[in-house]
Structure formats: C-alpha cells, structure tokens
Design a protein around this motif. Structure first.
Motif, PDB file in Angstrom:
ATOM      1  N   SER A   1     -79.031  -3.073  76.782  1.00  0.00           N
ATOM      2  CA  SER A   1     -79.699  -4.289  77.232  1.00  0.00           C
ATOM      3  C   SER A   1     -78.701  -5.203  77.940  1.00  0.00           C
ATOM      4  CB  SER A   1     -80.361  -5.023  76.055  1.00  0.00           C
ATOM      5  OG  SER A   1     -79.423  -5.374  75.055  1.00  0.00           O
ATOM      6  N   GLY A   2     -79.225  -5.989  78.876  1.00  0.00           N
ATOM      7  CA  GLY A   2     -78.372  -6.865  79.662  1.00  0.00           C
ATOM      8  C   GLY A   2     -77.374  -6.099  80.509  1.00  0.00           C
ATOM      9  N   MET A   3     -77.758  -4.914  80.966  1.00  0.00           N
ATOM     10  CA  MET A   3     -76.806  -4.038  81.655  1.00  0.00           C
ATOM     11  C   MET A   3     -77.454  -3.383  82.869  1.00  0.00           C
ATOM     12  SD  MET A   3     -73.796  -2.944  81.932  1.00  0.00           S
ATOM     13  CE  MET A   3     -73.151  -3.770  80.464  1.00  0.00           C
ATOM     14  N   GLY A   4     -76.661  -3.267  83.945  1.00  0.00           N
ATOM     15  CA  GLY A   4     -77.035  -2.506  85.127  1.00  0.00           C
ATOM     16  C   GLY A   4     -75.926  -1.529  85.457  1.00  0.00           C
ATOM     17  N   LEU A   5     -76.138  -0.726  86.478  1.00  0.00           N
ATOM     18  CA  LEU A   5     -75.163   0.304  86.820  1.00  0.00           C
ATOM     19  C   LEU A   5     -73.798  -0.291  87.132  1.00  0.00           C
ATOM     20  CD1 LEU A   5     -74.521   3.277  87.391  1.00  0.00           C
ATOM     21  CD2 LEU A   5     -75.272   2.894  89.757  1.00  0.00           C
ATOM     22  N   GLU A   6     -73.780  -1.387  87.891  1.00  0.00           N
ATOM     23  CA  GLU A   6     -72.506  -1.962  88.304  1.00  0.00           C
ATOM     24  C   GLU A   6     -71.729  -2.566  87.136  1.00  0.00           C
ATOM     25  OE1 GLU A   6     -75.317  -1.858  91.776  1.00  0.00           O
ATOM     26  OE2 GLU A   6     -75.445  -2.448  89.662  1.00  0.00           O
ATOM     27  N   GLY A   7     -72.429  -2.926  86.065  1.00  0.00           N
ATOM     28  CA  GLY A   7     -71.751  -3.441  84.878  1.00  0.00           C
ATOM     29  C   GLY A   7     -70.966  -2.379  84.139  1.00  0.00           C
ATOM     30  N   LEU A   8     -71.287  -1.112  84.405  1.00  0.00           N
ATOM     31  CA  LEU A   8     -70.531  -0.005  83.829  1.00  0.00           C
ATOM     32  C   LEU A   8     -69.541   0.557  84.837  1.00  0.00           C
ATOM     33  CD1 LEU A   8     -73.420   1.889  81.984  1.00  0.00           C
ATOM     34  CD2 LEU A   8     -71.674   0.449  80.960  1.00  0.00           C
ATOM     35  N   ALA A   9     -70.036   0.858  86.029  1.00  0.00           N
ATOM     36  CA  ALA A   9     -69.189   1.494  87.041  1.00  0.00           C
ATOM     37  C   ALA A   9     -68.276   0.496  87.742  1.00  0.00           C
ATOM     38  CB  ALA A   9     -70.067   2.220  88.065  1.00  0.00           C
ATOM     39  N   GLY A  10     -68.590  -0.792  87.641  1.00  0.00           N
ATOM     40  CA  GLY A  10     -67.764  -1.809  88.284  1.00  0.00           C
ATOM     41  C   GLY A  10     -67.270  -2.852  87.306  1.00  0.00           C
ATOM     42  N   TRP A  11     -66.960  -2.411  86.075  1.00  0.00           N
ATOM     43  CA  TRP A  11     -66.606  -3.376  85.031  1.00  0.00           C
ATOM     44  C   TRP A  11     -65.326  -4.129  85.340  1.00  0.00           C
ATOM     45  CZ3 TRP A  11     -68.625  -5.993  81.218  1.00  0.00           C
ATOM     46  CH2 TRP A  11     -67.767  -6.698  80.381  1.00  0.00           C
ATOM     47  N   ASN A  12     -64.391  -3.498  86.034  1.00  0.00           N
ATOM     48  CA  ASN A  12     -63.109  -4.161  86.280  1.00  0.00           C
ATOM     49  C   ASN A  12     -63.293  -5.497  86.993  1.00  0.00           C
ATOM     50  OD1 ASN A  12     -61.606  -2.182  85.026  1.00  0.00           O
ATOM     51  ND2 ASN A  12     -61.141  -1.074  86.899  1.00  0.00           N
ATOM     52  N   ALA A  13     -64.228  -5.536  87.946  1.00  0.00           N
ATOM     53  CA  ALA A  13     -64.488  -6.791  88.655  1.00  0.00           C
ATOM     54  C   ALA A  13     -65.116  -7.821  87.728  1.00  0.00           C
ATOM     55  CB  ALA A  13     -65.398  -6.531  89.856  1.00  0.00           C
ATOM     56  N   ARG A  14     -65.987  -7.367  86.857  1.00  0.00           N
ATOM     57  CA  ARG A  14     -66.626  -8.258  85.886  1.00  0.00           C
ATOM     58  C   ARG A  14     -65.580  -8.832  84.922  1.00  0.00           C
ATOM     59  NH1 ARG A  14     -70.776 -11.570  85.146  1.00  0.00           N
ATOM     60  NH2 ARG A  14     -71.975 -11.298  83.240  1.00  0.00           N
ATOM     61  N   ALA A  15     -64.699  -7.969  84.429  1.00  0.00           N
ATOM     62  CA  ALA A  15     -63.641  -8.426  83.523  1.00  0.00           C
ATOM     63  C   ALA A  15     -62.720  -9.417  84.223  1.00  0.00           C
ATOM     64  CB  ALA A  15     -62.841  -7.228  83.009  1.00  0.00           C
ATOM     65  N   ALA A  16     -62.419  -9.165  85.498  1.00  0.00           N
ATOM     66  CA  ALA A  16     -61.535 -10.066  86.244  1.00  0.00           C
ATOM     67  C   ALA A  16     -62.138 -11.460  86.358  1.00  0.00           C
ATOM     68  CB  ALA A  16     -61.259  -9.491  87.627  1.00  0.00           C
ATOM     69  N   PHE A  17     -63.462 -11.529  86.495  1.00  0.00           N
ATOM     70  CA  PHE A  17     -64.141 -12.823  86.549  1.00  0.00           C
ATOM     71  C   PHE A  17     -63.910 -13.605  85.259  1.00  0.00           C
ATOM     72  CE2 PHE A  17     -67.953 -15.170  85.208  1.00  0.00           C
ATOM     73  CZ  PHE A  17     -68.012 -16.133  86.204  1.00  0.00           C
ATOM     74  N   PHE A  18     -64.049 -12.939  84.113  1.00  0.00           N
ATOM     75  CA  PHE A  18     -63.899 -13.629  82.831  1.00  0.00           C
ATOM     76  C   PHE A  18     -62.430 -13.959  82.540  1.00  0.00           C
ATOM     77  CE2 PHE A  18     -68.030 -11.449  82.005  1.00  0.00           C
ATOM     78  CZ  PHE A  18     -68.789 -12.596  81.873  1.00  0.00           C
ATOM     79  N   ILE A  19     -61.520 -13.081  82.928  1.00  0.00           N
ATOM     80  CA  ILE A  19     -60.096 -13.388  82.754  1.00  0.00           C
ATOM     81  C   ILE A  19     -59.725 -14.620  83.575  1.00  0.00           C
ATOM     82  CG2 ILE A  19     -57.760 -12.563  83.237  1.00  0.00           C
ATOM     83  CD1 ILE A  19     -58.792  -9.738  82.464  1.00  0.00           C
ATOM     84  N   ASP A  20     -60.251 -14.711  84.783  1.00  0.00           N
ATOM     85  CA  ASP A  20     -60.013 -15.894  85.611  1.00  0.00           C
ATOM     86  C   ASP A  20     -60.576 -17.150  84.941  1.00  0.00           C
ATOM     87  OD1 ASP A  20     -59.489 -17.328  88.269  1.00  0.00           O
ATOM     88  OD2 ASP A  20     -61.665 -17.565  88.075  1.00  0.00           O
ATOM     89  N   ALA A  21     -61.774 -17.034  84.339  1.00  0.00           N
ATOM     90  CA  ALA A  21     -62.364 -18.180  83.643  1.00  0.00           C
ATOM     91  C   ALA A  21     -61.493 -18.623  82.473  1.00  0.00           C
ATOM     92  CB  ALA A  21     -63.774 -17.829  83.163  1.00  0.00           C
ATOM     93  N   ILE A  22     -60.908 -17.659  81.758  1.00  0.00           N
ATOM     94  CA  ILE A  22     -60.006 -17.992  80.651  1.00  0.00           C
ATOM     95  C   ILE A  22     -58.747 -18.675  81.183  1.00  0.00           C
ATOM     96  CG2 ILE A  22     -58.482 -16.973  78.907  1.00  0.00           C
ATOM     97  CD1 ILE A  22     -60.712 -14.844  78.483  1.00  0.00           C
ATOM     98  N   ASP A  23     -58.199 -18.135  82.253  1.00  0.00           N
ATOM     99  CA  ASP A  23     -56.955 -18.683  82.799  1.00  0.00           C
ATOM    100  C   ASP A  23     -57.144 -20.083  83.372  1.00  0.00           C
ATOM    101  OD1 ASP A  23     -55.709 -16.355  82.081  1.00  0.00           O
ATOM    102  OD2 ASP A  23     -55.670 -15.496  84.102  1.00  0.00           O
ATOM    103  N   ARG A  24     -58.353 -20.391  83.866  1.00  0.00           N
ATOM    104  CA  ARG A  24     -58.622 -21.705  84.461  1.00  0.00           C
ATOM    105  C   ARG A  24     -59.456 -22.583  83.539  1.00  0.00           C
ATOM    106  NH1 ARG A  24     -61.609 -22.346  88.573  1.00  0.00           N
ATOM    107  NH2 ARG A  24     -62.814 -20.405  88.485  1.00  0.00           N
ATOM    108  N   PHE A  25     -59.466 -22.247  82.262  1.00  0.00           N
ATOM    109  CA  PHE A  25     -60.369 -22.854  81.284  1.00  0.00           C
ATOM    110  C   PHE A  25     -60.380 -24.382  81.361  1.00  0.00           C
ATOM    111  CE2 PHE A  25     -61.473 -24.325  76.994  1.00  0.00           C
ATOM    112  CZ  PHE A  25     -62.579 -23.566  76.707  1.00  0.00           C
TER     113      PHE A  25
END
Length: 250
Positions: A127-151
């Motif tokens: 649930s809450g998942m599409g193909l790109e969330g699995l095959a393109g997770w690195n970009a998704r993770a980079a978004f959240f790491i950036d949010a943490i770094d700029r918190f």
C-alpha cells in the motif's frame, strides 16, 4: 478480541524491536511507513482493530529507528537492507511460517525486498506504493535525506515542508533516520518477478508519491489494484484502508 500487547524482541545485531500485537487468529504482519510507527499507521485509525475483529492477529513492529524500537547511531547498525533483516528476525523469533504481510510506503518497500530475499507470506499487500517507489527508491531516499539535512531551515512552501512537519510531529530521531535511509537500495523491475504470491497494490486515488500503482501491478506476476480515497498522507486515515485489507486477506 485479545487486547493489545507490546513486547520487545532482539534482531540479528541485538537491536531491540518493539512488537505490538492485537487480536488472535491468522497472523498478519503490518509494516508502517517512514517516520511513522505502528500506532500511527495501524492502530490510531482502526485498521488493526478491523483485522482483529475479522479473525486475524495483527502483528505490528515499530521499524528500526522508529517508535519504541532501538535507534542506534552507529553506522554499522545499518547494513544494506537492514529492515529486511529485521523482518526475517521477527518472523523467526515469533515462529511465523504461515502468515500474511502488509506494508505501507517504506513498509511496502521492505515487504517487497523481503519476499525477493526469500520470505514467503501467503498473501502480500503493498500500500502507498508504485513502481517508481521500488525501482527508483534512491531518488526518494535522497529527497528525505535532504529534508533531514535542511530540517531547521525548511519553511512553508518548500517541497520538503510536509516531510519536516511530520518528522516534528513524530519526534523523529533524525540521526537514526538518516542512517536508515542510506541502507535502502533500489529494486530492479526484473526482481519483481520473484513476488509470485497473490498481491494487492492498494493506493489512495490522489497518491502518486511513490509513482504509478498501475505500473506496479503490471510488473508483478499475480497482482490486482484497489484504490481508496486520499493522498499519500491522508489515505492512512481512511476506514477504507482497513476494509480493503480485510476484504483481500479473507
């Protein structure tokens, strides 16, 4: 209905994982999303209760770095696919050999990776998942790491604002979260062929945060699609989520 019980188990590296259990009957393991916990994803809005009333035992770990589970700050505690290793430790400790598996967002990604690694639930819900969330997770993770770094500097209007707001609400340990995000890797579309059990892709009708659920269904050998009202954040609050889980798993 058997009341809610919480206990701790030790994972492969001795990190403690909190496990919340509700009901009795066929086991269903539910994995929550990033920055969340079992209480927010599965208990607060009644989804676990629906499953328990339908004759299931809802088994809900707090993922490493989340909720009441351990939040180590040692990078060695976050090897590749650490959440998958935690899930295997959970099923082995609880002696689960015939169970269903449900994930939301990061929980779905963990569930899919675990099945690819050899875990064999009877039925699977992503649930809450599409193909790109699995095959393109690195970009998704980079978004959240950036949010943490700029918190501290993220303001309203910034694309990371809602992620930062949720981290504040959940009092996220950002050091642990950042290490955890770095342990997560992409899943190639070819690997999805290993997910052969009946699978439900369950997504909010306005949720494309993790890409296309339709493309994910097409990439899986035995999958169907169900939509419920909501966005990525709001779909978790909808009773339709629990209702869809019960309908598919029964």
């Amino acid at each position: 209905m058997k009341p809610l019980e919480t206990s701790k188990i030790r994972s492969f590296d001795d990190t403690e994982l909190a496990v919340h259990r509700l009901g009795e009957g066929r086991p269903v393991v539910l994995l929550h999303g990033l920055f969340s916990n079992a209480e927010m994803n599965w208990l607060r809005f009644g989804h676990a209760q629906m499953l328990a009333l339908a004759g299931f035992e809802a088994i809900m770990p707090d993922l490493r770095g989340h909720g009441d589970s351990g939040k180590p700050h040692d990078p060695a505690s976050y090897p590749p696919d650490v959440l998958v290793r935690d899930l295997f430790a959970l099923t082995e400790t609880l002696d689960l050999d015939d169970f269903d598996l449900v994930g939301f967002s990061l929980g779905s990604r963990t569930a899919a990776r675990a099945v690819i690694a050899g875990l064999e639930p009877r039925r699977l819900v992503l649930s809450g998942m599409g193909l790109e969330g699995l095959a393109g997770w690195n970009a998704r993770a980079a978004f959240f790491i950036d949010a943490i770094d700029r918190f501290a500097e993220v303001k309203h209007g910034d694309r990371a604002f809602f992620a930062v707001s949720f981290m504040k609400t959940m009092k996220v340990d950002r050091d642990a979260a950042r290490l955890l995000l770095q342990s997560v890797a992409d899943t190639s579309p070819d690997e999805l062929a290993k997910i052969t059990m009946p699978t439900l892709v369950l997504c909010g009708d306005n949720d494309r945060d993790n890409g296309s659920p339709e493309k994910l269904v097409e990439a899986l050998p035995d999958a169907s699609l169900a939509t419920i009202p909501g966005t990525h954040m709001s779909s978790v609050t909808e009773p339709a989520l629990g209702e869809a889980l019960v309908e598919f798993l029964k």
